[in-house]
Design an enzyme around this catalytic site. Structure first.
Site, PDB file in Angstrom:
ATOM      1  CB  CYS A 108      -0.901   0.010   1.229  1.00  0.00           C
ATOM      2  SG  CYS A 108       0.031  -0.091   2.781  1.00  0.00           S
ATOM      3  CG  HIS A 270      -4.009   0.462   4.632  1.00  0.00           C
ATOM      4  ND1 HIS A 270      -3.296  -0.317   3.755  1.00  0.00           N
ATOM      5  CD2 HIS A 270      -5.163   0.811   3.979  1.00  0.00           C
ATOM      6  CE1 HIS A 270      -3.986  -0.421   2.614  1.00  0.00           C
ATOM      7  NE2 HIS A 270      -5.110   0.249   2.733  1.00  0.00           N
ATOM      8  CG  ASN A 290      -8.205   0.680   0.718  1.00  0.00           C
ATOM      9  OD1 ASN A 290      -6.973   0.688   0.801  1.00  0.00           O
ATOM     10  ND2 ASN A 290      -8.962  -0.124   1.460  1.00  0.00           N
TER      11      ASN A 290
END
Ligand SMILES: *[C@@H]1O[C@H](CO)[C@@H](O)[C@H](O)[C@H]1NC(C)=O
Ligand SMILES: *[C@@H]1O[C@H](CO)[C@@H](O)[C@H](O)[C@H]1NC(C)=O
Ligand SMILES: *[C@@H]1O[C@H](CO)[C@@H](O)[C@H](O)[C@H]1NC(C)=O
Ligand SMILES: *[C@@H]1O[C@H](CO)[C@@H](O)[C@H](O)[C@H]1NC(C)=O
Length: 327
Positions: A108, A270, A290
Site C-alpha cells: 500500500c 495502512h 484504497n
C-alpha cells in the site's frame, strides 16, 4: 442480588472467550447493530484473514518527520464545503480515479505514493503529461522495502533523489515502462490467497525496446500536512495527498457510508490516498482511495469521518510536486 452477580460474571467470561472472528457474519452483524454512520458487509473470505491482515499492515511507520507540526498554507483562507479532485481536474479524472489493487502484497505504501505522483503529474502539467508512475518501480526499487511494508515518506524521498520510472497496472505493458507484478485478487468476496514477496529491482522496462533511463519521473522535496485545514488547502491547490491510517478489524468489512471506529482490535497500519471531502447529514468526511480493488467499499473508495483525526488520517498526510525541470 446474588444471581445478578453470577450473570454479570458469566457475561464477562463469555465476552473474553467469545471474541468473534473479524470476518465472521456475527462480527459484521455486531458492527451493523451499532447503527453507526457506515455499513459493514463481506469483502473477503474468512479463510483469507491472515493475508488480509498482512495487506492491511503495509505501513512500517511515517519515516522522518521533524518538526511534528507544519504550517504550509495560510489557514485563514477559505475552503469549499465539499471538494473532489476528480471534479476539480476533470481532464485528470481517469488518472485520479484509477483504483489500484495491491493484491497479495503489503505494498500500500508504494501504491499510494505512485497514485499521488501520477495524479500530480497530470494536474500540474494541465493534462499534457499523463504518465503513470510505476507502483512496481516504487515497490521494488525503494531500498529495503517490499511486500512486507514501507515507510510513508520513503517513496517521496526517492522520487526527489533518483526518481521512478513510468508503468501501469498488472499486464499492461502498453502503459509506460514497468507494470505491477500481481493480478488483482479475483472473485467476490475477494479471494486473495498466499502472500508473495516482491521481486527484486529490475532496471529494465517490460518492453525491452524502451529505454529505461528515459522513463524516469522526478519530484520536488515532499511536504507533510498535519491537520484538517492544511490537508484541505493542499488538496485544492495541488491535488491528492497520501496518508497513513490505523486499521481496526471493523474497517476491513467496510461497505459504505462514513467510516468511524466501531468495534474490534488493532489490525495494522495502512497507507491510502485522500482525494476530497464533503458533509453528509451533518457528518464531515474525507473521500479516500484504497488499494484493495474496486469491489471493496464504495467502488474502491471509502469515506471516513473528518476533523477528529479518525484513525490518525489527519496526522500523516504527505505529498510532493513533480519536478518537470527533470523530465
Ligand atoms: C497550466 O495552466 C496554467 C493556467 O493556464 C498555467 O499558468 C501553467 O503554466 C500551465 N502549466 C503547464 C505545465 O503547462
Ligand atoms: C529535491 O527537491 C528540491 C526542491 O524541492 C531540490 O532543490 C533538490 O535538488 C532535489 N533533490 C535532488 C536530488 O534533485
Ligand atoms: C495478459 O495480457 C495478455 C495480452 O493482452 C492476455 O492474453 C492475457 O490473458 C492477460 N493475462 C491476464 C491474467 O489477464
Ligand atoms: C538511453 O537514454 C540515455 C539518456 O537519454 C542515453 O544516454 C542512452 O544512450 C540511451 N540508451 C540506448 C540503448 O538507447
Amino acid at each position: 442480588m446474588k444471581s445478578l452477580t453470577v450473570t454479570c460474571l458469566l457475561v464477562t467470561v463469555s465476552a473474553v472467550f467469545a471474541k468473534l472472528h473479524p470476518l465472521s457474519d456475527e462480527f459484521i452483524d455486531e458492527i451493523n447493530a451499532k447503527e453507526s454512520t457506515w455499513k459493514a458487509g463481506r469483502n473477503f473470505e474468512i479463510g483469507d484473514y491472515d493475508l488480509v491482515k498482512t495487506i492491511a499492515s503495509g505501513s512500517l511507520g511515517i519515516g522522518d518527520r521533524e518538526p511534528l507540526t507544519f504550517t504550509i498554507h495560510d489557514e485563514s483562507e477559505d475552503v469549499p464545503e465539499s471538494f473532489d479532485s476528480r471534479e476539480a481536474w476533470p481532464e485528470c479524472a481517469d488518472v485520479i480515479g484509477l483504483i489500484r489493487d495491491q493484491s497479495r502484497c503489503g505494498g500500500c505504501w508504494a501504491l499510494s505514493a505512485a497514485e499521488v505522483m501520477s495524479d500530480r503529474i497530470c494536474i500540474h502539467s494541465n493534462a499534457t503529461k499523463k504518465l503513470m508512475v510505476s507502483s512496481q518501480d516504487v515497490l521494488t526499487c525503494t531500498s529495503d522495502f517490499g511486500c512486507s511494508g514501507g515507510n510513508v515518506d520513503a517513496p517521496y524521498k526517492q522520487w526527489n533523489s533518483t526518481g521512478y520510472v513510468t508503468g501501469g497496472l498488472y499486464n499492461n505493458s502498453l502503459q509506460g515502462c514497468k507494470s505491477y507484478f500481481l493480478p488483482e485478487c479475483d472473485e467476490h468476496p475477494t479471494k486473495c490467497t498466499d502472500y508473495v514477496d516482491a521481486p527484486s529491482c529490475v532496471q529494465q522496462c517490460d518492453d525491452t525496446s524502451l529505454n529505461y533511463s528515459q522513463q524516469y519521473t522526478y519530484g520536488l522535496k515532499h511536504t507533510w500536512f498535519s491537520n484538517e485545514k492544511q490537508i484541505q488547502l493542499e488538496l485544492v491547490k495541488n491535488g491528492p495527498v497520501g496518508s497513513g491510517i490505523v486499521v481496526y478489524e471493523d474497517f476491513i468489512s467496510y461497505k459504505s457510508g462514513i467510516y468511524q471506529y466501531v468495534s474490534g482490535d488493532f489490525a495494522g497500519s495502512h497507507v491510502i490516498k485522500i482525494i476530497g471531502w464533503g458533509v453528509e447529514n451533518d457528518v464531515k468526511y474525507w473521500i479516500v482511495a484504497n488499494s484493495w480493488n474496486e469491489r471493496w467499499g464504495e467502488n474502491g473508495y471509502f469515506r471516513i469521518k473528518r476533523g477528529n483525526n479518525e484513525c490518525g488520517i489527519e496526522h500523516t498526510a504527505i505529498a510532493a510536486l513533480p519536478d518537470f525541470s527533470r523530465f
